[in-house]
Design a protein around this motif. Structure first.
Motif, PDB file in Angstrom:
ATOM      1  N   PRO A   1       0.780  -1.138   0.056  1.00 43.95           N
ATOM      2  CA  PRO A   1       0.012  -0.050  -0.132  1.00 43.95           C
ATOM      3  C   PRO A   1       0.791   1.270  -0.175  1.00 43.95           C
ATOM      4  O   PRO A   1       0.360   2.514  -0.557  1.00 43.95           O
ATOM      5  CB  PRO A   1      -0.732  -0.099   1.183  1.00 43.95           C
ATOM      6  CG  PRO A   1      -0.695  -1.576   1.626  1.00 43.95           C
ATOM      7  CD  PRO A   1       0.342  -2.164   0.932  1.00 43.95           C
ATOM      8  N   LYS A   2       2.003   1.130   0.522  1.00 39.57           N
ATOM      9  CA  LYS A   2       2.993   2.446   0.474  1.00 39.57           C
ATOM     10  C   LYS A   2       3.309   2.980  -0.974  1.00 39.57           C
ATOM     11  O   LYS A   2       3.606   4.004  -0.765  1.00 39.57           O
ATOM     12  CB  LYS A   2       4.205   2.225   1.440  1.00 39.57           C
ATOM     13  CG  LYS A   2       4.152   2.011   2.866  1.00 39.57           C
ATOM     14  CD  LYS A   2       5.206   1.887   3.405  1.00 39.57           C
ATOM     15  CE  LYS A   2       5.435   2.082   4.756  1.00 39.57           C
ATOM     16  NZ  LYS A   2       6.476   1.729   5.569  1.00 39.57           N
ATOM     17  N   CYS A   3       3.268   2.000  -1.828  1.00 44.87           N
ATOM     18  CA  CYS A   3       3.843   2.487  -3.101  1.00 44.87           C
ATOM     19  C   CYS A   3       2.841   2.488  -4.143  1.00 44.87           C
ATOM     20  O   CYS A   3       2.914   2.356  -5.410  1.00 44.87           O
ATOM     21  CB  CYS A   3       5.032   1.515  -3.460  1.00 44.87           C
ATOM     22  SG  CYS A   3       4.817  -0.043  -4.054  1.00 44.87           S
ATOM     23  N   ARG A   4       1.600   2.377  -3.821  1.00 47.51           N
ATOM     24  CA  ARG A   4       0.444   2.306  -4.741  1.00 47.51           C
ATOM     25  C   ARG A   4       0.394   3.555  -5.579  1.00 47.51           C
ATOM     26  O   ARG A   4      -0.109   3.649  -6.679  1.00 47.51           O
ATOM     27  CB  ARG A   4      -1.050   2.024  -3.952  1.00 47.51           C
ATOM     28  CG  ARG A   4      -1.105   0.820  -3.398  1.00 47.51           C
ATOM     29  CD  ARG A   4      -1.977  -0.246  -4.001  1.00 47.51           C
ATOM     30  NE  ARG A   4      -1.992  -1.303  -3.193  1.00 47.51           N
ATOM     31  CZ  ARG A   4      -2.132  -2.508  -3.701  1.00 47.51           C
ATOM     32  NH1 ARG A   4      -2.180  -2.814  -4.808  1.00 47.51           N
ATOM     33  NH2 ARG A   4      -1.935  -3.632  -2.821  1.00 47.51           N
ATOM     34  N   LYS A   5       0.783   4.594  -4.802  1.00 49.38           N
ATOM     35  CA  LYS A   5       0.730   5.952  -5.858  1.00 49.38           C
ATOM     36  C   LYS A   5       1.883   5.913  -7.034  1.00 49.38           C
ATOM     37  O   LYS A   5       1.488   6.622  -7.964  1.00 49.38           O
ATOM     38  CB  LYS A   5       0.967   7.116  -4.737  1.00 49.38           C
ATOM     39  CG  LYS A   5       0.733   8.454  -5.384  1.00 49.38           C
ATOM     40  CD  LYS A   5       1.211   9.682  -4.597  1.00 49.38           C
ATOM     41  CE  LYS A   5       0.105   9.882  -3.529  1.00 49.38           C
ATOM     42  NZ  LYS A   5       0.346  11.014  -2.534  1.00 49.38           N
ATOM     43  N   GLN A   6       2.986   5.409  -6.469  1.00 48.41           N
ATOM     44  CA  GLN A   6       3.893   5.416  -7.563  1.00 48.41           C
ATOM     45  C   GLN A   6       3.616   4.500  -8.694  1.00 48.41           C
ATOM     46  O   GLN A   6       3.607   5.053  -9.854  1.00 48.41           O
ATOM     47  CB  GLN A   6       5.311   5.083  -6.877  1.00 48.41           C
ATOM     48  CG  GLN A   6       6.140   6.058  -6.299  1.00 48.41           C
ATOM     49  CD  GLN A   6       5.776   5.982  -4.748  1.00 48.41           C
ATOM     50  OE1 GLN A   6       4.722   5.373  -4.240  1.00 48.41           O
ATOM     51  NE2 GLN A   6       6.574   6.197  -3.863  1.00 48.41           N
TER      52      GLN A   6
ATOM     53  N   ALA B   1       8.389  -3.101  -8.202  1.00 50.39           N
ATOM     54  CA  ALA B   1       7.563  -4.179  -7.307  1.00 50.39           C
ATOM     55  C   ALA B   1       8.894  -4.691  -6.387  1.00 50.39           C
ATOM     56  O   ALA B   1       8.809  -4.912  -5.313  1.00 50.39           O
ATOM     57  CB  ALA B   1       7.037  -5.226  -7.932  1.00 50.39           C
ATOM     58  N   GLY B   2      10.292  -4.733  -6.835  1.00 51.10           N
ATOM     59  CA  GLY B   2      11.343  -5.237  -6.279  1.00 51.10           C
ATOM     60  C   GLY B   2      12.048  -4.116  -5.412  1.00 51.10           C
ATOM     61  O   GLY B   2      13.021  -4.297  -4.571  1.00 51.10           O
ATOM     62  N   SER B   3      11.518  -2.882  -5.686  1.00 49.49           N
ATOM     63  CA  SER B   3      12.408  -1.849  -5.022  1.00 49.49           C
ATOM     64  C   SER B   3      12.155  -1.701  -3.313  1.00 49.49           C
ATOM     65  O   SER B   3      11.264  -2.499  -2.818  1.00 49.49           O
ATOM     66  CB  SER B   3      12.009  -0.359  -5.561  1.00 49.49           C
ATOM     67  OG  SER B   3      10.613  -0.278  -5.064  1.00 49.49           O
ATOM     68  N   LEU B   4      13.125  -1.473  -2.729  1.00 49.20           N
ATOM     69  CA  LEU B   4      13.114  -1.430  -1.221  1.00 49.20           C
ATOM     70  C   LEU B   4      11.863  -0.794  -0.591  1.00 49.20           C
ATOM     71  O   LEU B   4      11.038  -1.156   0.187  1.00 49.20           O
ATOM     72  CB  LEU B   4      14.392  -0.555  -0.695  1.00 49.20           C
ATOM     73  CG  LEU B   4      14.575  -0.768   0.778  1.00 49.20           C
ATOM     74  CD1 LEU B   4      14.569  -1.979   1.372  1.00 49.20           C
ATOM     75  CD2 LEU B   4      15.714   0.202   1.262  1.00 49.20           C
ATOM     76  N   GLN B   5      11.502   0.322  -1.231  1.00 50.98           N
ATOM     77  CA  GLN B   5      10.078   0.869  -0.943  1.00 50.98           C
ATOM     78  C   GLN B   5       8.972   0.332  -0.740  1.00 50.98           C
ATOM     79  O   GLN B   5       8.115   0.318  -0.124  1.00 50.98           O
ATOM     80  CB  GLN B   5       9.748   2.404  -1.567  1.00 50.98           C
ATOM     81  CG  GLN B   5       8.814   3.177  -1.022  1.00 50.98           C
ATOM     82  CD  GLN B   5       8.621   4.374  -1.697  1.00 50.98           C
ATOM     83  OE1 GLN B   5       9.173   4.630  -2.749  1.00 50.98           O
ATOM     84  NE2 GLN B   5       7.477   5.119  -1.547  1.00 50.98           N
ATOM     85  N   CYS B   6       8.918  -0.645  -2.190  1.00 49.47           N
ATOM     86  CA  CYS B   6       7.411  -1.368  -2.228  1.00 49.47           C
ATOM     87  C   CYS B   6       7.609  -2.716  -1.660  1.00 49.47           C
ATOM     88  O   CYS B   6       6.608  -3.476  -1.428  1.00 49.47           O
ATOM     89  CB  CYS B   6       7.163  -1.458  -3.766  1.00 49.47           C
ATOM     90  SG  CYS B   6       6.775   0.021  -4.482  1.00 49.47           S
ATOM     91  N   THR B   7       8.773  -3.099  -1.062  1.00 51.67           N
ATOM     92  CA  THR B   7       9.055  -4.478  -0.499  1.00 51.67           C
ATOM     93  C   THR B   7       8.638  -4.537   0.778  1.00 51.67           C
ATOM     94  O   THR B   7       8.351  -5.304   1.529  1.00 51.67           O
ATOM     95  CB  THR B   7      10.299  -5.298  -1.087  1.00 51.67           C
ATOM     96  OG1 THR B   7      11.256  -4.570  -0.720  1.00 51.67           O
ATOM     97  CG2 THR B   7      10.330  -5.608  -2.278  1.00 51.67           C
ATOM     98  N   GLU B   8       9.099  -3.390   1.615  1.00 53.71           N
ATOM     99  CA  GLU B   8       8.935  -3.156   2.869  1.00 53.71           C
ATOM    100  C   GLU B   8       7.400  -2.890   3.262  1.00 53.71           C
ATOM    101  O   GLU B   8       6.706  -2.310   2.645  1.00 53.71           O
ATOM    102  CB  GLU B   8       9.744  -2.284   3.547  1.00 53.71           C
ATOM    103  CG  GLU B   8       9.576  -0.953   3.015  1.00 53.71           C
ATOM    104  CD  GLU B   8      10.623  -0.155   3.812  1.00 53.71           C
ATOM    105  OE1 GLU B   8      10.306   1.188   3.751  1.00 53.71           O
ATOM    106  OE2 GLU B   8      11.763  -0.334   4.211  1.00 53.71           O
TER     107      GLU B   8
END
Length: 58
Positions: A17-22, A50-57
């Motif tokens: 949910p943190k990276c849905r905007k991106q 999807a594999g980036s740090l922001q999207c995996t945590e």
């Protein structure tokens, strides 16, 4: 058409949910994801996101 093509290339992708905007911005507003000739680039962008740090945590 775009969604089916990208899912075929990348397989199922999960975005936190943190990276849905991106993801929304990339999917709907970048040239790579709006022009059919560049859909492979779009798939690569989404896979990297999807594999980036922001999207995996979290």
């Amino acid at each position: 058409k775009k969604e089916k093509f990208i899912k075929h290339i990348t397989g199922p992708l999960y975005f936190s949910p943190k990276c849905r905007k991106q993801v929304y911005r990339v999917y709907h507003h970048t040239r790579d994801c709006t022009i059919p000739a560049y859909f492979k680039r779009c798939a690569r962008l989404l896979t990297r996101l999807a594999g980036s740090l922001q999207c995996t945590e979290g």
